[in-house]
Design a protein around this motif. Structure first.
Motif, mmCIF file in Angstrom:
data_model
loop_
_atom_site.group_PDB
_atom_site.id
_atom_site.type_symbol
_atom_site.label_atom_id
_atom_site.label_comp_id
_atom_site.label_asym_id
_atom_site.label_seq_id
_atom_site.Cartn_x
_atom_site.Cartn_y
_atom_site.Cartn_z
ATOM 1 N N LEU A 197 29.191 59.504 -54.810
ATOM 2 C CA LEU A 197 27.960 58.956 -55.372
ATOM 3 C C LEU A 197 27.597 59.600 -56.700
ATOM 4 N N VAL A 207 29.776 57.200 -50.598
ATOM 5 C CA VAL A 207 29.280 55.844 -50.371
ATOM 6 C C VAL A 207 29.263 55.502 -48.888
ATOM 7 N N ASN A 208 30.292 55.915 -48.127
ATOM 8 C CA ASN A 208 30.356 55.541 -46.710
ATOM 9 C C ASN A 208 29.279 56.209 -45.862
ATOM 10 N N ASN A 214 19.677 50.251 -51.610
ATOM 11 C CA ASN A 214 20.446 49.152 -52.186
ATOM 12 C C ASN A 214 19.631 48.385 -53.231
ATOM 13 N N TYR A 243 27.659 47.520 -57.351
ATOM 14 C CA TYR A 243 26.600 47.840 -56.398
ATOM 15 C C TYR A 243 26.580 46.862 -55.228
ATOM 16 N N ILE A 280 28.691 48.229 -52.496
ATOM 17 C CA ILE A 280 27.991 49.204 -51.661
ATOM 18 C C ILE A 280 27.130 48.480 -50.633
ATOM 19 N N SER A 311 27.600 48.795 -46.569
ATOM 20 C CA SER A 311 26.578 49.432 -45.743
ATOM 21 C C SER A 311 25.839 48.455 -44.836
#
Length: 318
Positions: A161, A213-214, A228, A275, A278, A282
């Motif tokens: 990140l 990120v995960n 987000n 983005y 992501i 998620s």
């Protein structure tokens, strides 16, 4: 970084140096405030002892300052475009503008989130002012185009990140520079909006101890939506907050350079896609356990909604 008295003083000096630079016309005074920010930021990086990252940052910033002073002295003897290019190169090294951007993600991944906030917001302001006051518009077109392309493409497949926010900062350097060239109102609006969104995103990462990120898939749904939406707002997705200052910049900049304006729009689409990845990771079943895969078509509608939302916005615009 715990804000004890000495570190609070360092942060306040950096803040005051950046704000005073906005109201100063003398390049030498701005350079002094720029170097003051440098020497206040290094103790924040090094914590209790000098480390590799602080030495690397100091060497890069010192080298750019030497080049800057040499170009100014050379320019006083003989004024031409090569001297202006040398001045521009020194300032590009100082703020991490492509193709001199490699040091920035490498240093940011080893810093704490509080120091990353300073490096991506306040530290960039004095060099931006010098670029605006000393460099002609036609010399900035090519560096801004390279910054837009490199900043948008380098964010792909980034799992860290901090490195992702570093590339986001590099991408937004072109927007920040363009805001300085348009008008003072657009510059103040973009600086305030971008700093607010950037700091709020990094404060969220710090509060939830997120580094990759995960890890976003492990927090609850409400926090996922907050982070987000914040990231999409930084990228400039309409009708979120970060879109409006960019819209104002585009309205002003389209009068002077069509090529730069169209590249900004196309590269912003790439930035939004990063983005969106992501979001998909998620909010979709990629972040859930394997036993929940059978409920994909019945309970999970997040991935289609993320595709439909920008399409509906585009249809509403036209």
């Amino acid at each position: 970084m715990k804000l004890n008295m000495s570190k609070m003083i360092f942060v306040m000096v950096i803040l005051l140096s950046s704000l005073i630079s906005l109201s100063v016309n003398n390049w030498f005074t701005i350079w002094i405030f720029m170097e003051t920010s440098l020497f206040m930021f290094i103790p924040l990086m090094s914590k209790n002892k000098v480390n590799d990252q602080s030495m690397k940052y100091f060497i890069i910033q010192s080298m750019s300052s030497y080049i800057f002073l040499f170009s100014i002295m050379w320019n006083s003897i003989k004024q031409n475009n090569w001297n202006s290019m040398l001045t521009l190169t020194s300032l590009m090294i100082k703020i991490g503008m492509p193709p001199f951007h490699v040091w920035k993600p490498d240093i940011m991944k080893s810093l704490k989130w509080t120091e990353c906030m300073l490096l991506t917001t306040l530290i960039k302001i004095p060099p931006m002012i010098l670029i605006n006051k000393m460099i002609c518009m036609y010399l900035l077109i090519l560096p801004l185009l390279i910054t837009l392309i490199v900043g948008s493409l380098s964010g792909f497949n980034q799992l860290n990140l901090k490195k992702m926010m570093a590339y986001s900062s590099i991408f937004n350097i072109s927007w920040m520079t363009s805001s300085f060239m348009t008008s003072k109102k657009a510059m103040i609006m973009f600086l305030s909006m971008y700093s607010f969104l950037n700091i709020s995103a990094m404060l969220f990462f710090k509060a939830n101890n997120l580094m990759f990120v995960n890890q976003i898939s492990l927090i609850n749904l409400k926090k996922k939506m907050i982070v987000n939406l914040n990231l999409l707002s930084i990228s400039g997705l309409p009708p979120l907050t970060g879109f409006y200052p960019k819209w104002i910049i585009l309205n002003e900049l389209v009068k002077s350079s069509i090529l730069l304006t169209s590249t900004m729009i196309l590269s912003s689409i790439l930035s939004i896609f990063i983005y969106m990845q992501i979001n998909t990771f998620s909010l979709s079943n990629l972040g859930l356990k394997k036993k929940n895969y059978k409920f994909f078509f019945t309970k999970n509608f997040s991935a289609p909604n993320l595709i439909i939302l920008p399409v509906m916005l585009i249809m509403w615009k036209f």
